[in-house]
Motif scaffolding. Structure first.
Motif, PDB file in Angstrom:
ATOM      1  N   GLY A 111       0.814  -1.209   0.000  1.00 39.01           N
ATOM      2  CA  GLY A 111       0.000   0.000   0.000  1.00 39.01           C
ATOM      3  C   GLY A 111       0.848   1.260   0.000  1.00 39.01           C
ATOM      4  O   GLY A 111       0.553   2.234  -0.709  1.00 39.01           O
ATOM      5  N   ALA A 112       1.927   1.267   0.789  1.00 42.11           N
ATOM      6  CA  ALA A 112       2.795   2.437   0.863  1.00 42.11           C
ATOM      7  C   ALA A 112       3.498   2.700  -0.458  1.00 42.11           C
ATOM      8  O   ALA A 112       3.812   3.847  -0.787  1.00 42.11           O
ATOM      9  N   ALA A 113       3.748   1.646  -1.231  1.00 36.18           N
ATOM     10  CA  ALA A 113       4.375   1.813  -2.538  1.00 36.18           C
ATOM     11  C   ALA A 113       3.377   2.250  -3.606  1.00 36.18           C
ATOM     12  O   ALA A 113       3.685   3.098  -4.453  1.00 36.18           O
ATOM     13  N   CYS A 114       2.164   1.668  -3.559  1.00 36.22           N
ATOM     14  CA  CYS A 114       1.231   1.851  -4.674  1.00 36.22           C
ATOM     15  C   CYS A 114       0.279   3.037  -4.509  1.00 36.22           C
ATOM     16  O   CYS A 114      -0.044   3.715  -5.495  1.00 36.22           O
ATOM     17  N   PHE A 115      -0.213   3.303  -3.304  1.00 41.17           N
ATOM     18  CA  PHE A 115      -1.143   4.416  -3.131  1.00 41.17           C
ATOM     19  C   PHE A 115      -0.560   5.743  -3.625  1.00 41.17           C
ATOM     20  O   PHE A 115      -1.210   6.475  -4.381  1.00 41.17           O
ATOM     21  N   PRO A 116       0.666   6.116  -3.223  1.00 39.93           N
ATOM     22  CA  PRO A 116       1.206   7.382  -3.720  1.00 39.93           C
ATOM     23  C   PRO A 116       1.415   7.394  -5.239  1.00 39.93           C
ATOM     24  O   PRO A 116       1.223   8.428  -5.888  1.00 39.93           O
ATOM     25  N   LEU A 117       1.818   6.262  -5.813  1.00 39.73           N
ATOM     26  CA  LEU A 117       1.985   6.207  -7.258  1.00 39.73           C
ATOM     27  C   LEU A 117       0.657   6.381  -7.981  1.00 39.73           C
ATOM     28  O   LEU A 117       0.586   7.048  -9.017  1.00 39.73           O
ATOM     29  N   ARG A 118      -0.400   5.792  -7.442  1.00 38.11           N
ATOM     30  CA  ARG A 118      -1.722   5.994  -8.036  1.00 38.11           C
ATOM     31  C   ARG A 118      -2.097   7.470  -8.022  1.00 38.11           C
ATOM     32  O   ARG A 118      -2.537   8.035  -9.039  1.00 38.11           O
ATOM     33  N   ALA A 119      -1.930   8.107  -6.864  1.00 41.04           N
ATOM     34  CA  ALA A 119      -2.284   9.522  -6.750  1.00 41.04           C
ATOM     35  C   ALA A 119      -1.402  10.379  -7.645  1.00 41.04           C
ATOM     36  O   ALA A 119      -1.890  11.299  -8.325  1.00 41.04           O
ATOM     37  N   ALA A 120      -0.103  10.096  -7.679  1.00 43.33           N
ATOM     38  CA  ALA A 120       0.808  10.879  -8.516  1.00 43.33           C
ATOM     39  C   ALA A 120       0.456  10.721  -9.987  1.00 43.33           C
ATOM     40  O   ALA A 120       0.482  11.699 -10.756  1.00 43.33           O
ATOM     41  N   GLY A 121       0.138   9.505 -10.417  1.00 47.23           N
ATOM     42  CA  GLY A 121      -0.250   9.294 -11.805  1.00 47.23           C
ATOM     43  C   GLY A 121      -1.487  10.087 -12.175  1.00 47.23           C
ATOM     44  O   GLY A 121      -1.557  10.701 -13.250  1.00 47.23           O
TER      45      GLY A 121
END
Length: 434
Positions: free
Chosen positions: A362-372
């Motif tokens: 979650g810590a890896a993917c949530f920010p990447l989703r938001a940044a994308g």
């Protein structure tokens, strides 16, 4: 229960060769061809989405017991689009799963076709960079899966109403909602414990060589019906009310609105195997998983803070049509912040490796989703409308974070394993029944 189909019976053409997924339109066109070739099948438009796209179902008759399968409950989870096509082809080729077990099947292509249209990565070869750079998942209040009526929530979306009306009209004994996760092992969510179904689902995962995931990002703390099978909590334990909001931010799930006695299953099948993660240190000063959980929570909190500050700065300069991405990014950041707080609290007690692994994903993917999604929101912003540095912030961190993720990520699972397990879960639930 009859023998489950082997890999050679799972028809994945033409998508397997490219490791891509069909769009809802692709599914509907294939459904139409199947209905033309098999007059006993019925293709029906159940309604239209908020954006005017059709929501369709293919009915394959076979007996008095009704099974409903939803192919696309969330728009960033397209594996089910391919699985409902596999099921349609299989059910019209053999009577083993229709007349022989007395089941009539209702296959819904996708319940959020508007959201699916905003995920163009599904038509590209599966790649972590493309997945996150072209990612879209709507806010909770805009997700058909999470806007069923609930205490304090009475704002179902048109797509939710369409699915709710189908469940009311058909009154299925078995309901299968096809989800896919990002990393790790497969797990299942059921509406209630079942004496034989949970074991059969675990057997199906083993058969397709996808290990069981003992914890999911969304299921930490939920009751279990044995390893890898989580029981959906009552809706009152799940509904979130944001500070200052007028009522809950979302409603109930489809699993909360099944007919009495029905069995509901959500197979959560990952696209990628588990990542390589930091292990607890050993020796007299070992930190263990609680310390790693604290570090993970702090990392997620810091990344969310960075993106939220960017969003707050750039939001006044964005055109109105960017809000589809900014609203979704803001909701992702709120959900991530809630997860970070939960993980920090959990770190005060014992933490298992599986719980830490779910948090690390979650810590890896949530920010990447938001940044994308923020990159997509700012893509058309004129340079004259913003300070020069603002647009580079998510671009720079996105590149850094995606490299970090790719460094720990294995190759994706083959499609025949992902779709095969979803197919096996649906057939197993239909055969076992309530």
């Amino acid at each position: 229960m009859g023998a489950l189909p082997g890999p050679e019976e799972i028809e994945l053409a033409p998508w397997a060769a490219r490791h891509t997924f069909p769009s809802p339109g692709d599914v509907d066109r294939e459904f139409a061809r199947i209905a033309d070739a098999h007059p006993r099948c019925r293709l029906e438009r159940l309604g239209v989405s908020r954006g005017g796209r059709p929501v369709t179902t293919l009915t394959v008759p076979g007996g008095p017991r009704h099974v409903v399968v939803v192919g696309g409950p969330h728009p960033n989870e397209p594996a089910g689009h391919l699985t409902v096509l596999v099921l349609a082809r299989l059910l019209t080729r053999t009577s083993a799963w229709t007349g022989d077990i007395g089941c009539t099947w209702h296959l819904v292509s996708c319940i959020d076709p508007d959201g699916a249209a905003l995920n163009p990565w599904t038509g590209m070869p599966l790649d972590l960079g493309a997945y996150h750079r072209h990612f879209y998942r709507p806010p909770l209040a805009a997700q058909p899966e999470w806007t069923f009526p609930a205490p304090g929530f009475s704002r179902p979306l048109p797509e939710t109403t369409i699915l709710h009306e189908l469940l009311t009209a058909v009154r299925p004994e078995v309901y299968v909602d096809l989800h896919n996760a990002d990393f790790g092992g497969a797990f299942f969510v059921v509406n209630r414990p079942h004496p034989t179904l949970s074991g059969a689902l675990r057997d199906a995962a083993a058969r397709h060589r996808i290990p069981l995931g003992r914890e999911g990002i969304d299921t930490l703390g939920w009751a279990k019906d044995g390893p890898g099978v989580h029981v959906m909590p009552p809706v009152g334990e799940l509904v979130v009310t944001r500070p200052g909001a007028d009522g809950p931010s979302h409603g109930a799930s489809s699993l909360h609105h099944l007919p009495p006695g029905a069995i509901g299953v959500m197979p959560e099948v990952p696209l990628w195997p588990a990542r390589a993660l930091t292990a607890p240190s050993s020796g007299p000063c070992a930190t263990g998983h609680p310390e790693l959980m604290r570090q993970t929570a702090a990392l997620l909190h810091e990344r969310c803070r960075l993106l939220q500050e960017f969003l707050d700065r750039v939001l006044p300069h964005l055109p109105g049509d960017a809000e589809v991405f900014t609203d979704a990014a803001a909701d992702t950041l709120r959900s991530a912040a809630s997860c970070a707080a939960l993980w920090h609290t959990m770190a005060a007690g014992p933490v298992t490796r599986d719980q830490y692994a779910a948090a690390a994903d979650g810590a890896a993917c949530f920010p990447l989703r938001a940044a994308g999604m923020l990159l997509r929101a700012t893509a058309s912003l004129p340079a004259s409308s913003r300070p020069g540095v603002e647009r580079t912030v998510p671009a720079e961190v996105f590149e850094d974070w995606i490299k970090d993720l790719q460094a720990t990520a294995p190759a994706p699972y083959p499609l025949h394993a992902v779709v095969g397990l979803q197919t096996a879960a649906a057939l197993t639930a239909a055969a076992v029944g309530p």
